[in-house]
Each structure stands twice: as structure tokens, then as C-alpha cells.
Design a protein around this motif. Structure first.
Motif, PDB file in Angstrom:
ATOM      1  N   LEU A   1       0.794  -1.232   0.000  1.00  0.00           N
ATOM      2  CA  LEU A   1       0.000   0.000   0.000  1.00  0.00           C
ATOM      3  C   LEU A   1       0.826   1.283   0.000  1.00  0.00           C
ATOM      4  O   LEU A   1       0.247   2.377  -0.044  1.00  0.00           O
ATOM      5  CB  LEU A   1      -0.924   0.005   1.234  1.00  0.00           C
TER       6      LEU A   1
ATOM      7  N   VAL B   1      -4.445   1.136  -8.545  1.00  0.00           N
ATOM      8  CA  VAL B   1      -4.346   0.677  -7.157  1.00  0.00           C
ATOM      9  C   VAL B   1      -4.593  -0.834  -7.091  1.00  0.00           C
ATOM     10  O   VAL B   1      -3.831  -1.584  -6.470  1.00  0.00           O
ATOM     11  CB  VAL B   1      -5.360   1.419  -6.264  1.00  0.00           C
TER      12      VAL B   1
ATOM     13  N   ASP C   1      -6.415   6.917  -9.771  1.00  0.00           N
ATOM     14  CA  ASP C   1      -6.224   5.706 -10.575  1.00  0.00           C
ATOM     15  C   ASP C   1      -6.619   4.466  -9.778  1.00  0.00           C
ATOM     16  O   ASP C   1      -5.766   3.733  -9.267  1.00  0.00           O
ATOM     17  CB  ASP C   1      -4.757   5.642 -11.035  1.00  0.00           C
ATOM     18  N   VAL C   2      -7.923   4.216  -9.682  1.00  0.00           N
ATOM     19  CA  VAL C   2      -8.421   3.078  -8.913  1.00  0.00           C
ATOM     20  C   VAL C   2      -7.953   1.755  -9.533  1.00  0.00           C
ATOM     21  O   VAL C   2      -7.580   0.816  -8.825  1.00  0.00           O
ATOM     22  CB  VAL C   2      -9.962   3.117  -8.828  1.00  0.00           C
TER      23      VAL C   2
ATOM     24  N   THR D   1       0.208   3.473  -3.136  1.00  0.00           N
ATOM     25  CA  THR D   1      -1.173   3.945  -3.119  1.00  0.00           C
ATOM     26  C   THR D   1      -1.371   5.041  -2.079  1.00  0.00           C
ATOM     27  O   THR D   1      -1.957   6.097  -2.367  1.00  0.00           O
ATOM     28  CB  THR D   1      -2.128   2.775  -2.820  1.00  0.00           C
TER      29      THR D   1
ATOM     30  N   SER E   1      -1.729  -2.754  -8.718  1.00  0.00           N
ATOM     31  CA  SER E   1      -0.502  -2.719  -7.916  1.00  0.00           C
ATOM     32  C   SER E   1      -0.589  -3.698  -6.758  1.00  0.00           C
ATOM     33  O   SER E   1       0.383  -4.398  -6.437  1.00  0.00           O
ATOM     34  CB  SER E   1      -0.242  -1.302  -7.397  1.00  0.00           C
ATOM     35  N   LEU E   2      -1.755  -3.773  -6.107  1.00  0.00           N
ATOM     36  CA  LEU E   2      -1.927  -4.723  -5.011  1.00  0.00           C
ATOM     37  C   LEU E   2      -1.862  -6.164  -5.514  1.00  0.00           C
ATOM     38  O   LEU E   2      -1.258  -7.028  -4.871  1.00  0.00           O
ATOM     39  CB  LEU E   2      -3.260  -4.476  -4.305  1.00  0.00           C
TER      40      LEU E   2
ATOM     41  N   LEU F   1      -1.106   6.217 -11.325  1.00  0.00           N
ATOM     42  CA  LEU F   1      -0.701   6.110  -9.924  1.00  0.00           C
ATOM     43  C   LEU F   1       0.813   6.236  -9.803  1.00  0.00           C
ATOM     44  O   LEU F   1       1.339   6.826  -8.862  1.00  0.00           O
ATOM     45  CB  LEU F   1      -1.160   4.753  -9.378  1.00  0.00           C
TER      46      LEU F   1
ATOM     47  N   ASN G   1       0.320   8.342  -3.024  1.00  0.00           N
ATOM     48  CA  ASN G   1      -0.461   9.050  -4.039  1.00  0.00           C
ATOM     49  C   ASN G   1      -1.722   9.644  -3.439  1.00  0.00           C
ATOM     50  O   ASN G   1      -2.110  10.782  -3.757  1.00  0.00           O
ATOM     51  CB  ASN G   1      -0.818   8.068  -5.161  1.00  0.00           C
ATOM     52  N   LEU G   2      -2.383   8.915  -2.551  1.00  0.00           N
ATOM     53  CA  LEU G   2      -3.603   9.404  -1.915  1.00  0.00           C
ATOM     54  C   LEU G   2      -3.320  10.621  -1.042  1.00  0.00           C
ATOM     55  O   LEU G   2      -4.098  11.587  -1.022  1.00  0.00           O
ATOM     56  CB  LEU G   2      -4.225   8.285  -1.074  1.00  0.00           C
TER      57      LEU G   2
ATOM     58  N   GLU H   1      -0.241   1.770 -16.451  1.00  0.00           N
ATOM     59  CA  GLU H   1       0.303   3.069 -16.040  1.00  0.00           C
ATOM     60  C   GLU H   1       0.873   3.842 -17.226  1.00  0.00           C
ATOM     61  O   GLU H   1       0.833   5.071 -17.256  1.00  0.00           O
ATOM     62  CB  GLU H   1       1.393   2.870 -14.979  1.00  0.00           C
TER      63      GLU H   1
END
Length: 505
Positions: free
Chosen positions: A71, A212, A208-209, A74, A215-216, A263, A77-78, A256
Motif C-alpha cells: 500500500l 491501485v 487511478d483506482v 497507493t 498494484s496490489l 498512480l 499518491n492518496l 500506467e
């Protein structure tokens, strides 16, 4: 103290409030780092109290690091979007609440869930605190010094965790290793709103949901695979997880490169200096994490020291990492970042190669001296790597950039345990096979202790075989660091030449 050269720009110098804010930012970093290692000594007590299965024990230890690694990008970025101080305080609230839940967990399942929630909170604290430093310190040399202090706090927490855990467990029940987070976070909540600025990106692009999720799906299986390989060896589940992680990470990079609001800005990797710094983070943590893990076994099972003595023997490295993280900026201003980074890699490589001198009867002082030397190299490189990566992007992207840097550190640790642990195991079994060595060093020593005859010979052969595995690991890690030092000089020289060409134009 040598005089600091005047800044080239008109950026204001950091005032007393800003430096106090840095001290406040060190608190969550210290806690996140401590909670990676504080359970090392607490696990036997937790096992006796909660009776977790072998699989549950691994998840209690690993779920925290899994979620932090997955995370970081993410959450960085958040934080750039919703506010770095806001996400820092929200993450601290989650971390503190989860710490209380962990302390009073009635069973193994509840403790695993609480540790997972701690990982979610911890993933917000690291990139947010690092990105705030980029906002608070406008002058480059002050920012570099502040990042050095931040790095020293992280290194200090990793070293303090086992020692503090051992001392607390000597007097209290196992839950206290989690409750110590609460008063520290209370200071952050009390002082943070007054000394920490708020910052959020002015960008209005969509979050960028999809990135996210991808990436996870890439990072979490990959981290699980390398940790499973390190602890259990090759298995269908670990191999499948690794392949899934690699495939999903490839899909993530493709996404990306095409999306309008990524992200992860892939243009960052076009900078040779940034790319080589991320490689230093990855390889440096591989070397440090892998050798540190094997050294802990060496100190206890080969030299015969108890757990607390082994933890204390790790303090010299923690001290030199902390000290040289802080002075790394001065070294860089004296010789240049290129030679400071390359030189730090050479120092760390020299120390790793020096571990080849360790044997089954070596003095503890020899180990402490070599690990302290390694800490000098790691302290300089980890501090400068973070400074270069965060400083290479505009302020509105520093949260995401710090997430990338910290992810490389996390993945490096996991890879070090998996790859170097596997190498050491292979050498251990190969060298000791003729003497009846099987399984791990601990298992062989238990079997040797139960033998009526021949036990001493088997134990000696097992210890010698383990030392051979340690030597192979330190040799490979030292050579990797040495080669990377040459790559660093060449890559950063090319980057500097490009910058000079742009200036001339």
C-alpha cells in the motif's frame, strides 16, 4: 560544525517550528519501524498465550509487512491528493486503534486481523511523513539533513524493537509491546496539527483506482512468494503466487503507461540517477536484510549467545546507520552525491566481504566491528537515495515518489530473506550432507543434542556448514554491492553530463 554554503535560490530557511515538526514526524516512523521487529522476542510468549498454528505464527509476523509493502505507493499518491497531514493523522489513528486491538486480542485470528490493520495505518505514515519533509524544508541541504534524521529514526526503530520488546516482556504480558504505541501517537495528535503544515496537490485528475488494484495484485503475491520461499522453500503455492505477481505487475506497468492520470509516473525511471538510486535501495536492503537475518542465527545457534545478547550486538550497526544517515548530506556536499553513493556501496561491500573472516569461535567484537562498518555504508546510501528520489519530482508528487522509494526498501528486505536465505540453506545442506546434516541448523542441533553418541560431531559439522552458507551469502552480497558502485558512478556521470548539456543550451 562546518559552515553551510548559502543557498542558491531564495527559499526561506527552516525555522525552529519546522525543526520541531521534524521531531514530531520521527515518532510515527520510529513506531512503524519498531513494529517490524518488536515481535521477534515476543512470539514465544504469544505462542504460549494464544496457541496459534505454525501458519498463523507466520501470518502474525508477516501480514503487517505485506500490507505496508503493498500500500505504500497507493497511500503516497492518496496523500498527495487529500492532504498529507490529514492522511498522516488518519493513519496514526488507525495504527493506534489497531495497536490496542492487537494488545487485547483473544485469539490468533484476531491478532492477525489487528496486525493487518496496523499495516494499513503504517502504510500511510511513512510516505506522508517523508513527503511533508519535502514541503517543510525548502532549501535542498536542509531537506537532505532532515531526510537523514528521518532515515536514522527508521533505522533506530528497527534496532530498538527487539531490545525494548525483550525488556518489556521481562516485566509485563505480551500485549504491552503493542500498547507502547499509544502514548507516542498521543504526542503526534497533540502537536501535529500545530507544527505540521497541510499540503495537497493542485491536480484535478481522476484517482487511478484500476492502478491501485493492479498494484496490489502485483505486489502482494510477489512479496508473499519471496517470504514463503525464504521460510518454507519451493512450493506450488509460492511459485504460483510469484508468477501471478509478476504477471499482474506487468499488466500494472502497461496500464500506467497508457492512463492519463497514473498512480505511478513511469517518466521518473527515465532519469538514470533516480533509477540507479532505486536499484541501490533494492540491492542495499537485500544485502542488509539477508545478512542481518543470517547473522542473528549465527550469533545464537553458532556462537551460543541468547536472544537479548544477539539483539544488543546489533546496536553498533543501528548507531552507525543513524549517525551516518544524518551526516550523509555533509559527505555528499564534500565529495558530490555520485561519489558519496558509490563510496557508501564500497564501504558496505567491504564489510560484507569481511564477514568471511567469521568462524564458529569468533569473538563477538569482530562481528560488531564489521556490522558497524556496514552501517556506515548503509546509513549514507539509504539517506541519499531517499533524498534523490524525493527531490527528483515536483512537490505535488513527492508523496508518490516516497512511496516508490519505500516500496523498493520493503521488496529488498523480502528478496534478501528469500534469495540469500535460500543460498545459505543450499550451501548448508551441501556442505553438511555427508555428516548427517538435514533440515535447518536449529533442527540439526536439537537432533544432535538428543543423540547418545556422535551428537557433538554432528553439532560441530552443522555449525561449520552454516558458517559456510553465511560466507557464501556475504560473498555474493558484497560482490553485488561492489558492482553496483561501478554502475552508480557511470550512470550518475551520464546523468550529470546531460544536465550540463541542458544548462549550456
Amino acid at each position: 560544525m562546518p559552515s553551510v554554503p548559502p543557498p542558491t535560490g531564495t527559499a526561506p530557511a527552516a525555522d525552529r517550528k519546522t525543526w520541531f515538526g521534524l521531531a514530531v514526524l520521527m515518532l510515527p516512523v520510529l513506531l512503524v519501524s519498531m513494529d517490524f521487529s518488536v515481535l521477534y522476542l515476543a512470539m514465544p510468549t504469544i505462542t504460549a498465550a494464544l496457541d496459534p498454528s505454525a501458519t498463523q505464527q507466520l501470518w502474525i509476523l508477516d501480514i503487517y509487512g505485506f500490507l505496508i509493502a503493498g500500500l505504500l505507493i497507493t497511500m503516497g499518491n492518496l496523500g498527495d491528493r487529500i492532504g498529507r497531514r490529514r492522511i498522516l493523522l488518519c493513519g496514526a489513528g488507525v495504527f493506534g486503534g489497531a495497536s490496542v486491538l492487537a494488545a487485547f486480542s483473544p485469539g490468533a485470528g484476531a491478532l492477525i486481523a489487528a496486525r493487518a490493520l496496523m499495516g494499513v495505518g503504517g502504510a500511510t505514515l511513512m510516505p506522508a511523513s517523508l513527503a511533508l519533509i519535502a514541503n517543510m524544508f525548502k532549501r535542498s541541504h536542509e531537506r537532505a539533513r532532515a531526510i537523514g534524521v528521518w532515515t536514522s529514526a527508521f533505522a533506530g526503530g528497527a534496532a530498538i524493537g527487539p531490545v525494548l520488546g525483550g525488556l518489556l516482556l521481562h516485566h509485563y504480558w505480551w500485549g504491552v509491546v503493542f500498547l507502547i504505541n499509544v502514548p507516542v501517537l498521543a504526542v503526534l495528535f497533540a502537536a501535529g496539527p500545530f507544527v505540521l503544515p497541510e499540503y495537497r496537490s493542485a491536480r484535478t485528475g481522476r484517482f487511478d483506482v484500476v492502478g491501485v488494484a493492479l498494484s496490489l495484485l502485483g505486489i502482494l503475491p510477489a512479496v508473499y512468494a519471496v517470504k514463503a520461499l525464504a521460510t518454507e522453500g519451493v512450493s506450488p503455492l509460492a511459485a504460483t503466487a510469484g508468477l501471478v505477481g509478476i504477471a499482474m505487475f506487468a499488466v500494472f506497468l502497461r496500464h500506467e503507461a497508457r492512463t492519463r492520470d497514473p498512480l505511478l509516473d513511469l517518466n521518473l525511471f527515465r532519469n538514470p540517477t533516480v533509477s540507479v538510486c532505486l536499484a541501490i535501495a533494492l540491492v542495499g536492503m537485500m544485502a542488509e536484510g539477508g545478512v542481518a537475518y543470517l547473522s542473528n542465527v549465527y550469533l545464537q545457534s553458532v556462537l551460543g549467545h541468547d536472544v537479548l545478547a544477539a539483539a544488543l550486538a546489533g546496536l553498533p550497526m543501528a548507531v552507525t546507520i543513524a549517525v551516518f544517515s544524518v551526516v550523509a548530506d555533509r559527505i555528499a556536499r564534500l565529495v558530490g552525491k555520485r561519489y558519496a553513493l558509490a563510496g557508501s556501496l564500497v564501504v558496505a561491500a567491504t564489510a560484507n566481504l569481511g564477514f568471511i573472516a567469521l568462524g564458529t569461535t569468533s569473538s563477538l567484537l569482530v562481528y560488531m566491528a564489521l556490522s558497524a562498518l556496514a552501517g556506515i555504508g548503509y546509513g549514507v546510501q539509504f539517506s541519499l537515495v531517499t533524498d534523490v528520489v524525493v527531490g527528483a519530482v515536483p512537490p505535488e508528487q513527492s508523496g508518490a515518489a516516497s512511496g516508490i522509494s519505500e516500496t523498493c526498501f520493503e521488496l529488498g528486505t523480502a528478496l534478501g530473506l528469500a534469495l540469500f536465505g535460500s543460498l545459505a540453506t543450499a550451501v548448508f545442506l551441501s556442505r553438511g550432507g555427508d555428516s548427517g546434516v538435514t533440515g535447518s541448523l536449529g533442527e540439526t542441533l536439537v537432533r544432535a543434542d538428543a543423540m547418545s553418541t556422535g551428537g557433538d560431531a554432528l553439532a560441530t559439522a552443522a555449525r561449520e556448514a552454516f558458517v559456510d552458507g553465511l560466507h557464501a551469502t556475504t560473498l555474493v552480497s558484497g560482490l553485488l554491492l561492489a558492482v553496483l558502485s561501478i554502475v552508480t558512478v557511470l550512470a550518475m556521470r551520464r546523468s550529470e553530463h546531460r544536465a550540463e548539456a541542458v544548462v549550456e543550451v
